[in-house]
Design an enzyme around this catalytic site. Structure first.
Site, PDB file in Angstrom:
ATOM      1  N   CYS A   2       0.826  -1.194   0.000  1.00 55.04           N
ATOM      2  CA  CYS A   2       0.000   0.000   0.000  1.00 55.04           C
ATOM      3  C   CYS A   2       0.863   1.248   0.000  1.00 55.04           C
ATOM      4  O   CYS A   2       2.076   1.193  -0.114  1.00 55.04           O
ATOM      5  CB  CYS A   2      -0.901  -0.003   1.243  1.00 55.04           C
ATOM      6  SG  CYS A   2      -1.818  -1.540   1.489  1.00 55.04           S
ATOM      7  N   SER A 373      10.778 -11.690  -7.442  1.00 52.69           N
ATOM      8  CA  SER A 373      11.923 -11.203  -8.208  1.00 52.69           C
ATOM      9  C   SER A 373      13.232 -11.805  -7.685  1.00 52.69           C
ATOM     10  O   SER A 373      13.327 -12.175  -6.513  1.00 52.69           O
ATOM     11  CB  SER A 373      11.986  -9.674  -8.120  1.00 52.69           C
ATOM     12  OG  SER A 373      13.229  -9.173  -8.557  1.00 52.69           O
ATOM     13  N   GLY A 374      14.233 -11.864  -8.555  1.00 49.97           N
ATOM     14  CA  GLY A 374      15.565 -12.305  -8.149  1.00 49.97           C
ATOM     15  C   GLY A 374      16.446 -11.179  -7.651  1.00 49.97           C
ATOM     16  O   GLY A 374      17.647 -11.387  -7.420  1.00 49.97           O
TER      17      GLY A 374
END
Length: 608
Positions: A2, A373-374
């Protein structure tokens, strides 16, 4: 995930400031497109924009209980266990959201709730019982969080734009702001805007009538590593598996960002296996550029194109894969550049690596709300090329600045000469480096080489990674996409940070521990692949478009951008042959355009 904002003022009545709070909250609409809420009391006003991820109907904010109100951004991945613990302690819950768990955690443990959390978070609590504001940020700084002291209190927000929407905050950028913008050292607390600070990662900032205080609740400590090689690899495998499983929890569609490198492929393999055990197929997304694979040529950072490796991973794990293919027109669209600058609040100057990331996230958001994600594996496991380059390692400065490439070569070259002299960037960088190195703890029996490598790892985990995490968060939340970063789990960070460099490179290559811990879910081509960073287009048409846009800037001789950049530099760069242009010059053209649009969007007062 948020956007949060708020205002504490001890000598004012904020119940008459609803319109200002609404304006501050509205700037966070992209971060929270699903809902909006405010909380106003005489001395505290809280605003919230919600992106619903867990307990879609029940997680409305601001959330309050027992004279305590909270606005919260992020995810607590261990909220299920914490909830069970709090129930045993007598707490009763009305929702299934992690937000309510964090709120009750504060009611139970006070500020020490931070010690109980595993996740990414930035939250603010107004404790009416003590008229105290408590601001807490996650250990690695995954979620952004800023505050701006005022005469009688403080303003705060997930992003500077929320604070700048309040008339009390001035849009001023001074010499120190410019120094850091150009230098890339990630000075602690830096926000670009004068008077505005970050809540430090791993810190708690409290505000009451006596003032503002900051306390660190987590930092990287040096601890003796006693596990042997096999045990260490197994421990990394266990941690990675648990982390990915936890971060797949959501009540909305999920996916993984897949680049074909070791980091994202490891997350993809682990996620696909877990979802397959539940009868689900993983979705994966990649970014690519028109003609990139066919026309690829190796450069100082990249030996191979991503696409063949992406196909190998997607084929092995059976993911539902989609390539987001971009052309130079997409990447150089001024409207996209302005959207990125607005998202980041700064003229970062990363060019197509920023615009392509934004466009990738925008395309993903049409199909998924959460992506893994990496990001950050190179900082944790020591993957960047400069970790392994003796010259970059041995130079007494930040290694990413010592390793010459398009992003770091002569970053001040495009500035006008007077400004360059006043900023004195070499002294600034040297001071920042000395301060950063002084923060590193070492083991008493460490060799000089191990001390050197621990220092380099510490610089990346406390400085470099924070630049990339901010970039990732701003670009993703600008389109309402939550991106999770498994490699930033503090348990993994602590464990790998304390493994000797010889273990991090035990097979003679970078990221040995990660490679061997996850090779069971990887194709051999990725196991053998050399580190390749986030992709950048090699199409000369990109540089041609930049040159044309810079020529249009030059046609506005009175524009304030020329108070910062050297007009001759911009003119000369716009006349070069785009096919043979040095990559550093192309990056400089992107910086000129970023500064031009940033000045137009924000109209800051520059003090230098």
């Amino acid at each position: 995930m948020c956007g949060i904002t708020g205002w504490v003022a001890y000598d004012s009545d904020l119940t008459s400031q609803q319109h200002t709070l609404d304006a501050m909250t509205a700037t966070m609409a992209c971060r929270g497109p699903d809902d909006s809420g405010t909380f106003v009391r005489p001395h505290a006003a809280l605003g919230h924009r919600r992106l619903a991820i867990i307990d879609l109907p029940g997680g409305k904010q601001p959330m309050s209980s027992h004279s305590v109100a909270m606005v919260y951004s992020g995810e607590a991945y261990n909220f299920t266990e914490l909830r069970a613990e709090l129930v045993k302690l007598g707490h009763r819950f009305e929702t299934d959201s992690d937000t309510e768990v964090v709120l009750h955690g504060y009611l139970q443990w006070g500020e020490s709730v931070a010690d109980h959390l595993n996740g990414m978070y930035a939250f603010a609590i107004w404790d009416e019982r003590e008229e105290k504001l408590v601001m807490i940020r996650d250990r690695m700084g995954i979620k952004p969080f800023y505050f701006y002291p005022t005469r009688d209190g403080v303003l705060f927000g997930s992003e500077p734009k929320a604070i700048l929407a309040n008339p009390l905050a001035r849009k001023v950028v001074d010499a120190d702001g410019l120094r850091e913008l150009v230098s890339m050292t990630k000075a602690p607390g830096w926000s670009l805007w004068k008077g505005m600070e970050e809540v430090p990662p791993g810190a708690i900032v409290t505000v009451d009538r006596d003032g503002i205080r900051t306390r660190t609740y987590w930092k990287l400590d040096a601890v003796e590593h006693t596990d042997d090689q096999d045990t260490t690899v197994e421990r990394v495998r266990e941690l990675m598996t648990d982390i990915v499983h936890r971060q797949l929890v959501a009540d909305v569609p999920r996916c993984v960002l897949l680049s074909g490198g070791l980091d994202s492929s490891a997350v993809t393999g682990l996620a696909a296996a877990h979802l397959a055990s539940q009868g689900e197929q993983l979705r994966t997304f990649s970014v690519d550029f028109l003609g990139q694979e066919e026309n690829f040529h190796a450069d100082e950072m990249r030996d191979t194109p991503d696409s063949p490796f992406v196909r190998d991973v997607a084929s092995l794990v059976g993911s539902a894969h989609r390539d987001i293919v971009l052309n130079p027109g997409d990447l150089t669209d001024p409207a996209v550049r302005r959207a990125v600058i607005t998202a980041r609040d700064i003229p970062a100057g990363l060019g197509d690596m920023d615009t392509s990331l934004y466009l990738l996230f925008k395309a993903i958001r049409a199909e998924s709300t959460v992506a893994l994600s990496g990001e950050s594996a190179d900082e944790v496991f020591g993957g960047y090329r400069w970790f392994h380059d003796p010259e970059a390692r041995n130079t007494k400065t930040f290694p990413w600045l010592a390793f010459r490439n398009a992003l770091t070569s002569d970053r001040a070259g495009l500035l006008n000469k007077d400004l360059r002299a006043r900023l004195d960037l070499p002294t600034y960088v040297a001071d920042q480096y000395a301060a950063a190195v002084a923060e590193v703890d070492h083991l008493d029996n460490a060799t000089p080489f191990e001390q050197q490598m621990r220092t380099i790892c510490h610089l990346h985990l406390t400085r470099f990674v924070r630049m990339l995490l901010d970039r990732k968060d701003r670009a993703s939340m600008a389109v309402g996409l939550e991106v999770r970063v498994p490699f930033c789990d503090h348990r993994l960070v602590e464990y790998v940070y304390n493994t000797p460099w010889s273990l991090k490179t035990f097979d003679g290559r970078e990221k040995s521990l990660l490679r061997h811990a996850t090779k069971h879910v990887l194709p051999q081509s990725v196991v053998d692949r050399v580190k390749s960073p986030y992709p950048s287009t090699q199409d000369p048409a990109y540089a041609v478009a930049l040159q044309q846009q810079v020529k249009e800037v030059l046609a506005e001789p009175d524009h304030p951008v020329f108070g910062l950049i050297d007009r001759d530099w911009a003119h000369n760069a716009s006349e070069l042959d785009a096919h043979t242009m040095p990559s550093a010059v192309r990056t400089g053209l992107d910086r000129v355009l970023d500064l031009y649009h940033w000045l137009d969007i924000y109209s800051p007062e520059i003090q230098h």
